[in-house]
Design a protein around this motif. Structure first.
Motif, PDB file in Angstrom:
ATOM      1  N   MET A   1       0.856  -1.084   0.064  1.00  0.00           N
ATOM      2  CA  MET A   1      -0.378   0.164   0.174  1.00  0.00           C
ATOM      3  C   MET A   1       0.685   1.077  -0.510  1.00  0.00           C
ATOM      4  O   MET A   1       0.404   2.054  -0.850  1.00  0.00           O
ATOM      5  N   LEU A   2       2.016   0.900   0.587  1.00  0.00           N
ATOM      6  CA  LEU A   2       2.322   2.627   0.867  1.00  0.00           C
ATOM      7  C   LEU A   2       3.381   3.026  -0.290  1.00  0.00           C
ATOM      8  O   LEU A   2       3.497   3.882  -0.395  1.00  0.00           O
ATOM      9  N   ARG A   3       3.798   1.315  -1.681  1.00  0.00           N
ATOM     10  CA  ARG A   3       4.657   1.724  -2.300  1.00  0.00           C
ATOM     11  C   ARG A   3       3.549   2.359  -3.337  1.00  0.00           C
ATOM     12  O   ARG A   3       4.079   2.861  -4.070  1.00  0.00           O
ATOM     13  N   VAL A   4       2.430   1.784  -3.323  1.00  0.00           N
ATOM     14  CA  VAL A   4       1.188   2.794  -4.588  1.00  0.00           C
ATOM     15  C   VAL A   4       0.751   4.365  -4.164  1.00  0.00           C
ATOM     16  O   VAL A   4       0.571   4.899  -5.122  1.00  0.00           O
ATOM     17  N   VAL A   5       0.692   4.244  -2.786  1.00  0.00           N
ATOM     18  CA  VAL A   5       1.119   6.074  -2.420  1.00  0.00           C
ATOM     19  C   VAL A   5       1.925   6.967  -2.408  1.00  0.00           C
ATOM     20  O   VAL A   5       1.665   8.035  -3.368  1.00  0.00           O
ATOM     21  N   LEU A   6       3.711   6.486  -2.510  1.00  0.00           N
ATOM     22  CA  LEU A   6       4.237   6.810  -2.386  1.00  0.00           C
ATOM     23  C   LEU A   6       4.646   7.154  -5.039  1.00  0.00           C
ATOM     24  O   LEU A   6       5.022   7.580  -5.250  1.00  0.00           O
ATOM     25  N   ILE A   7       4.317   6.065  -5.245  1.00  0.00           N
ATOM     26  CA  ILE A   7       4.458   6.268  -6.867  1.00  0.00           C
ATOM     27  C   ILE A   7       3.022   7.596  -7.315  1.00  0.00           C
ATOM     28  O   ILE A   7       3.281   8.008  -8.406  1.00  0.00           O
ATOM     29  N   ALA A   8       2.168   7.418  -6.481  1.00  0.00           N
ATOM     30  CA  ALA A   8       1.055   7.985  -6.833  1.00  0.00           C
ATOM     31  C   ALA A   8       1.589   9.362  -6.374  1.00  0.00           C
ATOM     32  O   ALA A   8       1.253  10.637  -7.831  1.00  0.00           O
ATOM     33  N   ILE A   9       2.469   9.784  -5.749  1.00  0.00           N
ATOM     34  CA  ILE A   9       2.798  11.126  -5.188  1.00  0.00           C
ATOM     35  C   ILE A   9       4.320  11.898  -5.915  1.00  0.00           C
ATOM     36  O   ILE A   9       3.910  12.628  -6.634  1.00  0.00           O
ATOM     37  N   PHE A  10       4.857   9.872  -6.403  1.00  0.00           N
ATOM     38  CA  PHE A  10       5.901  10.364  -7.102  1.00  0.00           C
ATOM     39  C   PHE A  10       5.335  10.510  -8.611  1.00  0.00           C
ATOM     40  O   PHE A  10       5.890  11.518  -9.361  1.00  0.00           O
ATOM     41  N   SER A  11       4.753  10.223  -9.779  1.00  0.00           N
ATOM     42  CA  SER A  11       4.156  10.089 -10.767  1.00  0.00           C
ATOM     43  C   SER A  11       3.442  11.808 -10.778  1.00  0.00           C
ATOM     44  O   SER A  11       3.469  12.937 -11.705  1.00  0.00           O
ATOM     45  N   GLY A  12       2.446  12.135  -9.713  1.00  0.00           N
ATOM     46  CA  GLY A  12       2.120  13.609  -9.528  1.00  0.00           C
ATOM     47  C   GLY A  12       3.409  15.078  -9.778  1.00  0.00           C
ATOM     48  O   GLY A  12       2.872  15.873 -10.621  1.00  0.00           O
ATOM     49  N   VAL A  13       3.673  14.662  -8.731  1.00  0.00           N
ATOM     50  CA  VAL A  13       5.020  15.502  -9.135  1.00  0.00           C
ATOM     51  C   VAL A  13       6.184  15.821 -10.826  1.00  0.00           C
ATOM     52  O   VAL A  13       5.958  15.804 -10.831  1.00  0.00           O
ATOM     53  N   ALA A  14       5.907  14.595 -11.220  1.00  0.00           N
ATOM     54  CA  ALA A  14       6.826  14.403 -11.998  1.00  0.00           C
ATOM     55  C   ALA A  14       5.159  14.998 -13.479  1.00  0.00           C
ATOM     56  O   ALA A  14       6.360  15.271 -14.317  1.00  0.00           O
ATOM     57  N   ALA A  15       4.557  14.258 -13.521  1.00  0.00           N
ATOM     58  CA  ALA A  15       3.790  14.785 -14.323  1.00  0.00           C
ATOM     59  C   ALA A  15       2.667  16.444 -14.128  1.00  0.00           C
ATOM     60  O   ALA A  15       3.541  17.272 -15.517  1.00  0.00           O
ATOM     61  N   VAL A  16       3.426  16.999 -13.295  1.00  0.00           N
ATOM     62  CA  VAL A  16       3.148  18.216 -13.042  1.00  0.00           C
ATOM     63  C   VAL A  16       4.052  19.162 -13.468  1.00  0.00           C
ATOM     64  O   VAL A  16       4.785  20.082 -14.420  1.00  0.00           O
ATOM     65  N   GLY A  17       6.064  18.702 -13.020  1.00  0.00           N
ATOM     66  CA  GLY A  17       7.722  19.362 -13.719  1.00  0.00           C
ATOM     67  C   GLY A  17       7.489  18.964 -15.152  1.00  0.00           C
ATOM     68  O   GLY A  17       7.893  20.129 -15.970  1.00  0.00           O
ATOM     69  N   MET A  18       6.537  17.987 -15.620  1.00  0.00           N
ATOM     70  CA  MET A  18       6.484  17.639 -17.436  1.00  0.00           C
ATOM     71  C   MET A  18       6.545  18.122 -17.832  1.00  0.00           C
ATOM     72  O   MET A  18       6.828  19.053 -19.031  1.00  0.00           O
ATOM     73  N   SER A  19       4.857  18.575 -17.025  1.00  0.00           N
ATOM     74  CA  SER A  19       3.675  19.877 -17.950  1.00  0.00           C
ATOM     75  C   SER A  19       4.202  21.253 -17.993  1.00  0.00           C
ATOM     76  O   SER A  19       4.806  21.484 -19.046  1.00  0.00           O
ATOM     77  N   LYS A  20       5.343  21.345 -17.174  1.00  0.00           N
ATOM     78  CA  LYS A  20       5.598  22.550 -17.148  1.00  0.00           C
ATOM     79  C   LYS A  20       6.625  22.946 -17.962  1.00  0.00           C
ATOM     80  O   LYS A  20       7.333  23.915 -18.053  1.00  0.00           O
ATOM     81  N   LEU A  21       7.541  21.563 -17.921  1.00  0.00           N
ATOM     82  CA  LEU A  21       8.526  21.629 -18.984  1.00  0.00           C
ATOM     83  C   LEU A  21       8.100  21.777 -20.354  1.00  0.00           C
ATOM     84  O   LEU A  21       8.893  22.125 -21.419  1.00  0.00           O
ATOM     85  N   ILE A  22       7.326  21.507 -20.292  1.00  0.00           N
ATOM     86  CA  ILE A  22       6.582  21.342 -21.720  1.00  0.00           C
ATOM     87  C   ILE A  22       6.117  22.974 -22.005  1.00  0.00           C
ATOM     88  O   ILE A  22       6.492  23.127 -23.158  1.00  0.00           O
ATOM     89  N   ASP A  23       5.656  23.278 -21.296  1.00  0.00           N
ATOM     90  CA  ASP A  23       5.474  24.802 -21.402  1.00  0.00           C
ATOM     91  C   ASP A  23       6.236  25.920 -21.634  1.00  0.00           C
ATOM     92  O   ASP A  23       5.982  26.858 -22.379  1.00  0.00           O
ATOM     93  N   LEU A  24       7.720  25.537 -21.073  1.00  0.00           N
ATOM     94  CA  LEU A  24       8.817  26.133 -21.166  1.00  0.00           C
ATOM     95  C   LEU A  24       9.135  25.793 -22.798  1.00  0.00           C
ATOM     96  O   LEU A  24      10.136  26.689 -23.103  1.00  0.00           O
ATOM     97  N   LEU A  25       8.834  24.626 -22.995  1.00  0.00           N
ATOM     98  CA  LEU A  25       9.552  24.316 -24.511  1.00  0.00           C
ATOM     99  C   LEU A  25       9.058  24.809 -25.391  1.00  0.00           C
ATOM    100  O   LEU A  25       9.913  25.678 -26.503  1.00  0.00           O
ATOM    101  N   TYR A  26       7.675  24.715 -25.005  1.00  0.00           N
ATOM    102  CA  TYR A  26       6.510  25.476 -26.181  1.00  0.00           C
ATOM    103  C   TYR A  26       6.803  26.813 -26.345  1.00  0.00           C
ATOM    104  O   TYR A  26       6.800  27.597 -27.583  1.00  0.00           O
ATOM    105  N   SER A  27       7.216  27.445 -25.218  1.00  0.00           N
ATOM    106  CA  SER A  27       7.276  28.819 -24.950  1.00  0.00           C
ATOM    107  C   SER A  27       8.816  29.769 -26.100  1.00  0.00           C
ATOM    108  O   SER A  27       8.691  30.826 -26.533  1.00  0.00           O
TER     109      SER A  27
END
Length: 127
Positions: A1-27
């Motif tokens: 259960m802890l692994r799933v929670v950690l993966i959800a947290i890391f996935s959320g952080v990574a997704a937001v970070g990648m989205s910000k990077l995509i926006d930066l590169l698009y600009s």
């Protein structure tokens, strides 16, 4: 259960970070984009796609072979990044391809430490 929670947290952080990077590169690359005026409207599904892709990549991580797992993670996330930018704007950034190439080279250099190659006799080429 802890692994799933950690993966959800890391996935959320990574997704937001990648989205910000995509926006930066698009600009920085607005003149080369296929739809420069539609960046926001075409990015509606970006975060859910990035989150699902990051979660799938993190679930694939094998802690028994961390070096190979890190290269696989870089490979998966690079492919995800390329897929999302190609889907949104029909555009692939050179920096993403460079990271993908580096992950592939790293994967091939660490191939002898992966489980399927452990049964080979010493000195057997793996490439």
């Amino acid at each position: 259960m802890l692994r799933v929670v950690l993966i959800a947290i890391f996935s959320g952080v990574a997704a937001v970070g990648m989205s910000k990077l995509i926006d930066l590169l698009y600009s920085h690359e607005t003149e080369e984009l296929s739809f420069p005026g539609e960046i926001r409207s075409r990015a509606v599904y970006r975060l859910p796609l990035l989150f699902a892709g990051c979660a799938a990549a993190f679930f694939q991580f094998d802690s028994a072979y961390p070096l190979a797992g890190i290269f696989n993670l870089c490979f998966y996330l690079s492919l995800l990044f390329i897929s999302v930018t190609d889907w949104e704007q029909y555009f692939i950034f050179d920096s993403a391809v460079l990271l993908l190439s580096a992950a592939g080279i790293g994967q091939s250099l660490t191939a002898e430490y992966m489980p399927e190659y452990l049964s080979l006799p010493p000195g057997t080429p793996v490439l």
